[in-house]
Design a protein around this motif. Sequence first.
Motif, PDB file in Angstrom:
ATOM      1  N   THR A  44      22.984  -9.268   6.870  1.00  0.00           N
ATOM      2  CA  THR A  44      24.357  -8.895   6.510  1.00  0.00           C
ATOM      3  C   THR A  44      24.625  -9.141   5.037  1.00  0.00           C
ATOM      4  N   ALA A  45      24.188 -10.282   4.529  1.00  0.00           N
ATOM      5  CA  ALA A  45      24.444 -10.640   3.137  1.00  0.00           C
ATOM      6  C   ALA A  45      23.745  -9.703   2.158  1.00  0.00           C
ATOM      7  N   THR A  46      22.617  -9.152   2.555  1.00  0.00           N
ATOM      8  CA  THR A  46      21.870  -8.256   1.669  1.00  0.00           C
ATOM      9  C   THR A  46      22.135  -6.782   1.962  1.00  0.00           C
ATOM     10  N   GLY A  47      22.994  -6.494   2.940  1.00  0.00           N
ATOM     11  CA  GLY A  47      23.387  -5.122   3.233  1.00  0.00           C
ATOM     12  C   GLY A  47      22.359  -4.309   3.977  1.00  0.00           C
ATOM     13  N   LEU A  48      21.465  -4.973   4.712  1.00  0.00           N
ATOM     14  CA  LEU A  48      20.430  -4.246   5.441  1.00  0.00           C
ATOM     15  C   LEU A  48      20.941  -3.712   6.771  1.00  0.00           C
ATOM     16  N   ARG A  49      20.379  -2.581   7.195  1.00  0.00           N
ATOM     17  CA  ARG A  49      20.618  -2.129   8.556  1.00  0.00           C
ATOM     18  C   ARG A  49      19.957  -3.121   9.503  1.00  0.00           C
ATOM     19  N   GLN A  50      20.643  -3.447  10.592  1.00  0.00           N
ATOM     20  CA  GLN A  50      20.075  -4.403  11.529  1.00  0.00           C
ATOM     21  C   GLN A  50      20.546  -4.099  12.938  1.00  0.00           C
ATOM     22  N   ARG A  51      19.733  -4.480  13.883  1.00  0.00           N
ATOM     23  CA  ARG A  51      20.072  -4.426  15.302  1.00  0.00           C
ATOM     24  C   ARG A  51      19.497  -5.674  15.946  1.00  0.00           C
ATOM     25  N   THR A  52      20.117  -6.094  17.052  1.00  0.00           N
ATOM     26  CA  THR A  52      19.618  -7.218  17.840  1.00  0.00           C
ATOM     27  C   THR A  52      19.452  -6.759  19.275  1.00  0.00           C
ATOM     28  N   HIS A  80       0.824  -1.211   0.000  1.00  0.00           N
ATOM     29  CA  HIS A  80       0.000   0.000   0.000  1.00  0.00           C
ATOM     30  C   HIS A  80       0.864   1.269   0.000  1.00  0.00           C
ATOM     31  N   GLY A  81       1.868   1.269  -0.865  1.00  0.00           N
ATOM     32  CA  GLY A  81       2.691   2.458  -1.044  1.00  0.00           C
ATOM     33  C   GLY A  81       3.729   2.695   0.026  1.00  0.00           C
ATOM     34  N   ALA A  82       4.003   1.706   0.885  1.00  0.00           N
ATOM     35  CA  ALA A  82       4.992   1.886   1.953  1.00  0.00           C
ATOM     36  C   ALA A  82       6.366   2.182   1.355  1.00  0.00           C
ATOM     37  N   SER A  83       7.019   3.190   1.896  1.00  0.00           N
ATOM     38  CA  SER A  83       8.365   3.536   1.453  1.00  0.00           C
ATOM     39  C   SER A  83       9.424   2.935   2.364  1.00  0.00           C
ATOM     40  N   ARG A  84       8.990   2.478   3.557  1.00  0.00           N
ATOM     41  CA  ARG A  84       9.906   1.841   4.508  1.00  0.00           C
ATOM     42  C   ARG A  84       9.257   0.603   5.109  1.00  0.00           C
ATOM     43  N   VAL A  85      10.084  -0.393   5.396  1.00  0.00           N
ATOM     44  CA  VAL A  85       9.613  -1.624   6.030  1.00  0.00           C
ATOM     45  C   VAL A  85      10.547  -1.947   7.186  1.00  0.00           C
ATOM     46  N   LEU A  86       9.979  -2.222   8.349  1.00  0.00           N
ATOM     47  CA  LEU A  86      10.756  -2.658   9.505  1.00  0.00           C
ATOM     48  C   LEU A  86      10.319  -4.070   9.859  1.00  0.00           C
ATOM     49  N   LEU A  87      11.223  -5.017   9.705  1.00  0.00           N
ATOM     50  CA  LEU A  87      10.959  -6.413  10.054  1.00  0.00           C
ATOM     51  C   LEU A  87      11.379  -6.645  11.500  1.00  0.00           C
ATOM     52  N   ILE A  88      10.449  -7.165  12.321  1.00  0.00           N
ATOM     53  CA  ILE A  88      10.740  -7.483  13.715  1.00  0.00           C
ATOM     54  C   ILE A  88      10.475  -8.971  13.909  1.00  0.00           C
ATOM     55  N   VAL A 144      16.005  -4.396   9.761  1.00  0.00           N
ATOM     56  CA  VAL A 144      15.680  -5.612  10.514  1.00  0.00           C
ATOM     57  C   VAL A 144      16.018  -5.426  11.986  1.00  0.00           C
ATOM     58  N   LEU A 145      15.043  -5.714  12.843  1.00  0.00           N
ATOM     59  CA  LEU A 145      15.265  -5.738  14.283  1.00  0.00           C
ATOM     60  C   LEU A 145      15.046  -7.172  14.765  1.00  0.00           C
ATOM     61  N   THR A 146      16.107  -7.799  15.248  1.00  0.00           N
ATOM     62  CA  THR A 146      16.027  -9.172  15.743  1.00  0.00           C
ATOM     63  C   THR A 146      15.840  -9.148  17.250  1.00  0.00           C
ATOM     64  N   VAL A 147      14.852  -9.891  17.724  1.00  0.00           N
ATOM     65  CA  VAL A 147      14.569  -9.988  19.160  1.00  0.00           C
ATOM     66  C   VAL A 147      14.989 -11.376  19.630  1.00  0.00           C
ATOM     67  N   ALA A 148      15.833 -11.422  20.655  1.00  0.00           N
ATOM     68  CA  ALA A 148      16.370 -12.695  21.136  1.00  0.00           C
ATOM     69  C   ALA A 148      16.268 -12.792  22.648  1.00  0.00           C
ATOM     70  N   ASP A 149      16.104 -13.999  23.134  1.00  0.00           N
ATOM     71  CA  ASP A 149      16.154 -14.255  24.570  1.00  0.00           C
ATOM     72  C   ASP A 149      17.612 -14.360  25.001  1.00  0.00           C
ATOM     73  N   ALA A 150      17.874 -14.114  26.285  1.00  0.00           N
ATOM     74  CA  ALA A 150      19.245 -14.186  26.797  1.00  0.00           C
ATOM     75  C   ALA A 150      19.873 -15.555  26.538  1.00  0.00           C
ATOM     76  N   MET A 151      19.073 -16.632  26.613  1.00  0.00           N
ATOM     77  CA  MET A 151      19.603 -17.977  26.407  1.00  0.00           C
ATOM     78  C   MET A 151      19.894 -18.256  24.934  1.00  0.00           C
ATOM     79  N   GLU A 152      19.433 -17.374  24.047  1.00  0.00           N
ATOM     80  CA  GLU A 152      19.747 -17.496  22.629  1.00  0.00           C
ATOM     81  C   GLU A 152      21.002 -16.706  22.258  1.00  0.00           C
ATOM     82  N   LEU A 153      21.476 -15.908  23.197  1.00  0.00           N
ATOM     83  CA  LEU A 153      22.638 -15.058  22.940  1.00  0.00           C
ATOM     84  C   LEU A 153      23.916 -15.583  23.577  1.00  0.00           C
ATOM     85  N   ALA A 154      23.794 -16.320  24.671  1.00  0.00           N
ATOM     86  CA  ALA A 154      24.983 -16.823  25.376  1.00  0.00           C
ATOM     87  C   ALA A 154      24.612 -18.082  26.145  1.00  0.00           C
TER      88      ALA A 154
END
Length: 311
Positions: free
Chosen positions: A281-289, A193-201, A226-236
């Motif tokens: 990373t492979a597609t060059g997107l901005r990302q945060r976790t 619907h004409g979106a100029s930006r997309v944020l994937l969560i 892209v914003l990746t949401v992770a649990d602490a047990m998924e990070l360490a």
Amino acid sequence: MNASVSMNRDGDGQVSVSLAELIALRARVARAPSPPVVSRAARRGQQPSRLHGRGMDYAESRIYQPGDDVRRLDWRLTARSGSLHTKLFQEEREGRLLILLDTNAGMRFGTRVRFKSVQAARAAAVAAWYAVRGGDRVGVLAFGAERHLLRPRGGARGALAALGAIAAWDARADDAGFESLSGALQRAGRLMHGASRVLLISDGFSCDDGARGPLLDLMRRADVAVLTVADAMELAAPPPGRYPLAHEGKHYDVVLHATRQRDDFALALGQGRMKLEALATATGLRQRTIDTVVDPLDATIALLGARGRGP
């Protein structure tokens, strides 16, 4: 679809979404740095650019929103209507942000403070308030257990509609149904619907080998982050101990003592996150976790406040 949700059915903010908390995040966003003023004229394959000067053609006027430049108030329309109005110029027509929100069953998991699904909702709320503060419309496309679209709307009402929809979807979501990221991206491409930006969560567990193609197609039409949401047990690796887990209505005790055993457990839990991060990373997107403990404001605004590709 009726996106409203009753306040007396509000969630607890830990295992279920609290609509009151999502609404309250507006005050936090209001104190954050202002969104950058960018040209809305960019279209397919072109990145928006910052505006310089005021030599733009008048396009229309709309209700004043907090953060608007007071020098561009439409005083004639304000006098006639009794409500403050702001002039928009050709290069400043409202942009549109589409939040692509993962509601797959794997999101309803968390060992620290709150479920990933709740943290994702909080990040989506920050994105919604930040977008409308910058004059954009905001919409939400849920994929996974819930598959719905709320078309982009402007102003505070648009943000409230998005938050109400998110809370309602969370309240009725269950463990049934799964949607891959490739399927979600294809659906987003048809329903932008004409979106100029997309944020994937997402937590990344929906990420499949077929996602790259639809993602690249989406990137040709919109600025994607892209914003990746992770649990602490998924990070360490977790500390040694006994961990009660529930899956599909069954409860288990997982005993983790040996270092290798704990490392393997963390690696298995982190597969989704790592796959989504690798795709971005492979597609060059901005990302945060982010994990389920932190305030999502800084990471979300960092993604939406920047333009163009790159971390």
